[in-house]
Design an enzyme around this catalytic site. Structure first.
Site, PDB file in Angstrom:
ATOM      1  N   ASP A   1       0.876  -1.160   0.000  1.00 26.66           N
ATOM      2  CA  ASP A   1       0.000   0.000   0.000  1.00 26.66           C
ATOM      3  C   ASP A   1       0.924   1.222   0.000  1.00 26.66           C
ATOM      4  OD1 ASP A   1      -2.317   1.616   0.285  1.00 26.66           O
ATOM      5  OD2 ASP A   1      -2.012   1.680   2.451  1.00 26.66           O
TER       6      ASP A   1
ATOM      7  N   ARG B   1      -9.498  15.408  -5.444  1.00 29.31           N
ATOM      8  CA  ARG B   1      -8.232  14.974  -6.034  1.00 29.31           C
ATOM      9  C   ARG B   1      -7.376  16.148  -6.494  1.00 29.31           C
ATOM     10  NH1 ARG B   1      -9.109   9.389  -9.472  1.00 29.31           N
ATOM     11  NH2 ARG B   1      -9.484   8.073  -7.647  1.00 29.31           N
TER      12      ARG B   1
ATOM     13  N   THR C   1      -9.733   3.207   1.288  1.00 28.79           N
ATOM     14  CA  THR C   1     -10.751   3.040   0.251  1.00 28.79           C
ATOM     15  C   THR C   1     -10.523   4.033  -0.887  1.00 28.79           C
ATOM     16  OG1 THR C   1     -12.324   4.602   1.248  1.00 28.79           O
ATOM     17  CG2 THR C   1     -12.420   2.307   1.999  1.00 28.79           C
TER      18      THR C   1
ATOM     19  N   ASP D   1      -0.142   5.037   1.036  1.00 24.78           N
ATOM     20  CA  ASP D   1      -0.405   5.988   2.119  1.00 24.78           C
ATOM     21  C   ASP D   1      -0.351   5.280   3.467  1.00 24.78           C
ATOM     22  OD1 ASP D   1      -1.070   8.465   0.593  1.00 24.78           O
ATOM     23  OD2 ASP D   1      -2.617   7.162  -0.239  1.00 24.78           O
TER      24      ASP D   1
ATOM     25  N   GLU E   1      -1.068   9.937   5.862  1.00 26.83           N
ATOM     26  CA  GLU E   1      -2.425   9.970   6.396  1.00 26.83           C
ATOM     27  C   GLU E   1      -2.738  11.283   7.127  1.00 26.83           C
ATOM     28  OE1 GLU E   1      -4.488   8.180   5.264  1.00 26.83           O
ATOM     29  OE2 GLU E   1      -3.681   6.203   4.856  1.00 26.83           O
TER      30      GLU E   1
ATOM     31  N   LYS F   1     -12.896  17.526  -7.197  1.00 25.59           N
ATOM     32  CA  LYS F   1     -12.555  18.610  -6.273  1.00 25.59           C
ATOM     33  C   LYS F   1     -11.530  18.131  -5.253  1.00 25.59           C
ATOM     34  CE  LYS F   1     -14.786  22.034  -3.265  1.00 25.59           C
ATOM     35  NZ  LYS F   1     -14.379  23.200  -4.080  1.00 25.59           N
TER      36      LYS F   1
END
Length: 215
Positions: free
Chosen positions: A8, A73, A46, A10, A17, A71
């Site tokens: 992963d 992103r 998610t 982040d 985070e 908005k």
């Protein structure tokens, strides 16, 4: 036999985070959304589509899901790439990636973040040569905790799910890895909130705890 390690991004490769949390709550305030950090934590790991579809329904927003995603992103990328934003790889990640490459493990990033963010981070920290594949949640139909993103990454790496180990810091990510039939190492990152990693095969607090010869 483990042949591939899927990361992963982040909260695993970078300690991002807190940045996501900071930016998200600025955006929530702009949209008159009242949400606690604990409520937000369920969205960690998610995709934007999953998060904003849920938020739109919960708060009866007039905005379209597409406009909310765009908005968020565009705003987050501007925030992330600002000279004032201080971000760095998590301790021991560069060394771990180097050791995996030296020992002929295949590697991939499988992140719910958009590809523009993944490439920015990977290139910014000169990690591109350490990964065989980069995969975004935008490539698959279902978000974590469904297994789609990890199964897609395994296919791109040309390995079976049983030959993969996933490194995750979120509850949703751990469930996705196990739902994919893969081994999972849970990274207990205090900045990722109170994440339940109990379904992981192993839980670590530092990446120097990983023995690549015994994955």
């Amino acid at each position: 036999m483990i042949k591939a390690v899927i990361f992963d991004m982040d909260g695993v490769l970078i300690d991002s985070e807190p940045l996501h949390l900071d930016y998200a709550f600025k955006l929530f305030k702009e949209l008159n959304i009242t949400m606690t950090p604990n409520e937000y934590s369920k969205f960690i790991g998610t995709t934007s589509l999953y998060m904003w579809s849920n938020i739109k329904d919960t708060y009866n927003l007039e905005n379209t899901v597409e406009s909310l995603i765009n908005k968020e992103r565009n705003g987050f990328f501007e925030f992330l790439s600002s000279p004032n934003t201080n971000i760095k790889p998590i301790d021991h990640i560069p060394e771990l990636l180097g050791a995996l490459k030296e020992n002929n493990f295949k590697t991939a990033v499988a992140s719910s973040s958009p590809m523009r963010v993944i490439k920015y981070i990977i290139n910014n920290f000169e990690l591109a040569k350490q990964f065989n594949e980069l995969v975004t949640g935008d490539y698959v139909e279902r978000s974590k905790p469904n297994p789609d993103i990890f199964l897609y990454a395994a296919k791109k790496l040309d390995v079976s799910p049983e030959q993969c180990v996933v490194i995750e810091d979120s509850h949703n990510g751990v469930l996705a890895a196990k739902n994919a039939g893969m081994k999972c190492i849970g990274f207990k990152n205090p900045n990722s909130g109170n994440q339940d990693l109990s379904k992981a095969d192993t839980i670590i607090h530092s990446f120097n705890e990983i023995d690549i010869l015994n994955l």
